[in-house]
Design a protein around this motif. Structure first.
Motif, PDB file in Angstrom:
ATOM      1  N   CYS A  46      -6.848   1.835   9.116  1.00 31.03           N
ATOM      2  CA  CYS A  46      -5.538   2.259   9.619  1.00 31.03           C
ATOM      3  C   CYS A  46      -5.214   1.648  10.974  1.00 31.03           C
ATOM      4  O   CYS A  46      -4.190   1.982  11.580  1.00 31.03           O
ATOM      5  CB  CYS A  46      -5.453   3.779   9.678  1.00 31.03           C
ATOM      6  N   MET A 173      -8.234   3.103   1.258  1.00 32.31           N
ATOM      7  CA  MET A 173      -7.436   4.336   1.340  1.00 32.31           C
ATOM      8  C   MET A 173      -6.710   4.431   2.674  1.00 32.31           C
ATOM      9  O   MET A 173      -5.589   4.933   2.748  1.00 32.31           O
ATOM     10  CB  MET A 173      -8.300   5.575   1.100  1.00 32.31           C
ATOM     11  N   GLN A 175      -5.634   1.955   4.710  1.00 30.06           N
ATOM     12  CA  GLN A 175      -4.531   1.023   4.964  1.00 30.06           C
ATOM     13  C   GLN A 175      -3.331   1.309   4.083  1.00 30.06           C
ATOM     14  O   GLN A 175      -2.209   0.964   4.427  1.00 30.06           O
ATOM     15  CB  GLN A 175      -4.974  -0.427   4.811  1.00 30.06           C
ATOM     16  N   GLY A 176      -3.533   1.977   2.946  1.00 25.69           N
ATOM     17  CA  GLY A 176      -2.426   2.316   2.072  1.00 25.69           C
ATOM     18  C   GLY A 176      -1.870   1.103   1.349  1.00 25.69           C
ATOM     19  O   GLY A 176      -2.142  -0.046   1.710  1.00 25.69           O
ATOM     20  N   GLU A 179      -3.248   1.063  -4.004  1.00 24.06           N
ATOM     21  CA  GLU A 179      -3.691   2.078  -4.952  1.00 24.06           C
ATOM     22  C   GLU A 179      -4.404   1.513  -6.185  1.00 24.06           C
ATOM     23  O   GLU A 179      -5.402   2.080  -6.629  1.00 24.06           O
ATOM     24  CB  GLU A 179      -2.509   2.970  -5.361  1.00 24.06           C
ATOM     25  N   ARG A 214      -2.070   9.538   2.983  1.00 20.26           N
ATOM     26  CA  ARG A 214      -3.055   8.606   2.437  1.00 20.26           C
ATOM     27  C   ARG A 214      -4.293   9.339   1.916  1.00 20.26           C
ATOM     28  O   ARG A 214      -4.941   8.869   0.968  1.00 20.26           O
ATOM     29  CB  ARG A 214      -3.415   7.560   3.487  1.00 20.26           C
ATOM     30  N   ASN A 217      -3.231  10.561  -1.511  1.00 26.88           N
ATOM     31  CA  ASN A 217      -3.224   9.416  -2.430  1.00 26.88           C
ATOM     32  C   ASN A 217      -4.638   9.055  -2.864  1.00 26.88           C
ATOM     33  O   ASN A 217      -4.877   8.687  -4.024  1.00 26.88           O
ATOM     34  CB  ASN A 217      -2.563   8.208  -1.767  1.00 26.88           C
TER      35      ASN A 217
END
Length: 227
Positions: A46, A173, A175-176, A179, A214, A217
């Motif tokens: 992140c 996860m 950094q998004g 998926e 996140r 997700n």
């Protein structure tokens, strides 16, 4: 800056949540080394530079192996690219210098330029199954995934395969926007012994550092990997 002086109410709640409530939550605890490894990888994911420095110092003060941290940073190259991992290598080196920790000789390459593809392919097979045996033939990116990502980094000493898959999951996860890869690596984690319960603990321990969207997700990715 001393945030306890400038923002005392915020820091009271944040530290209580991050350093007490989350860490001690029954059923979600991780051993110290694993928890810090996951948090540091997530902070790279992140791009939390100041938080990374803070947590690295805390981790080292609590006995974290410097070799493990360096190997985690090196592997970030594969999932973050030099543009986003370089500052974290610099920060790590700065902290090591401050603590008089040697900077060189961390981990050791086990491949050569001649066998990195072969051993990288084998690492992919070990994680994802026999269906990856020929994946390197499907274009130049897949070739580089085999010889560079897996052949150059996953084969290094300092971290075992299960630890490397865990930090990959954390990079993705945090950094998004990754998926599909997050689901694939959730399954890869399960294949090397990091079961769904373990991954949920990892996600939970990273909530204070990557936020709720996140984290949720990532929980969904674990559920999809099971199915």
């Amino acid at each position: 800056m001393d945030y306890k002086q400038t923002d005392p109410q915020f820091m009271e709640r944040f530290e209580q949540f991050a350093f007490e409530e989350v860490v001690q939550k029954e059923g979600l605890k991780l051993d110290v080394k694993t928890r810090y490894l996951a948090i540091l990888a997530s902070l790279i994911g992140c791009q939390g530079k100041d938080a990374y420095r803070l947590m690295l110092e805390k981790a080292l003060n609590e006995g974290m192996d410097p070799v493990i941290v360096k190997e985690m940073v090196y592997q970030a190259q594969d999932y973050m690219g030099m543009g986003r991992m370089w500052d974290f290598l610099r920060i790590t080196n700065e902290v090591y210098l401050e603590k008089e920790i040697p900077l060189s000789s961390y981990g050791q390459a086990t491949t050569t330029m001649e066998d990195r593809l072969e051993k990288g392919v084998q690492a992919q097979v070990d994680i994802f199954g026999e269906g990856m045996r020929e994946a390197w033939k499907n274009g130049v990116i897949n070739y580089w995934l085999a010889d560079n990502c897996f052949g150059d980094y996953y084969t290094r000493t300092g971290l075992n395969l299960a630890q490397r898959e865990m930090i990959t999951f954390c990079f993705l996860m945090a950094q998004g926007g990754c998926e599909p890869q997050l689901i694939a690596h959730a399954k890869g984690n399960m294949n090397v012994g990091n079961d769904a319960d373990f991954l949920r603990k990892v996600i939970a321990q990273c909530v204070p550092y990557i936020g709720y969207p996140r984290s949720l997700n990532a929980m969904t990715a674990v559920d999809k990997a099971i199915k």
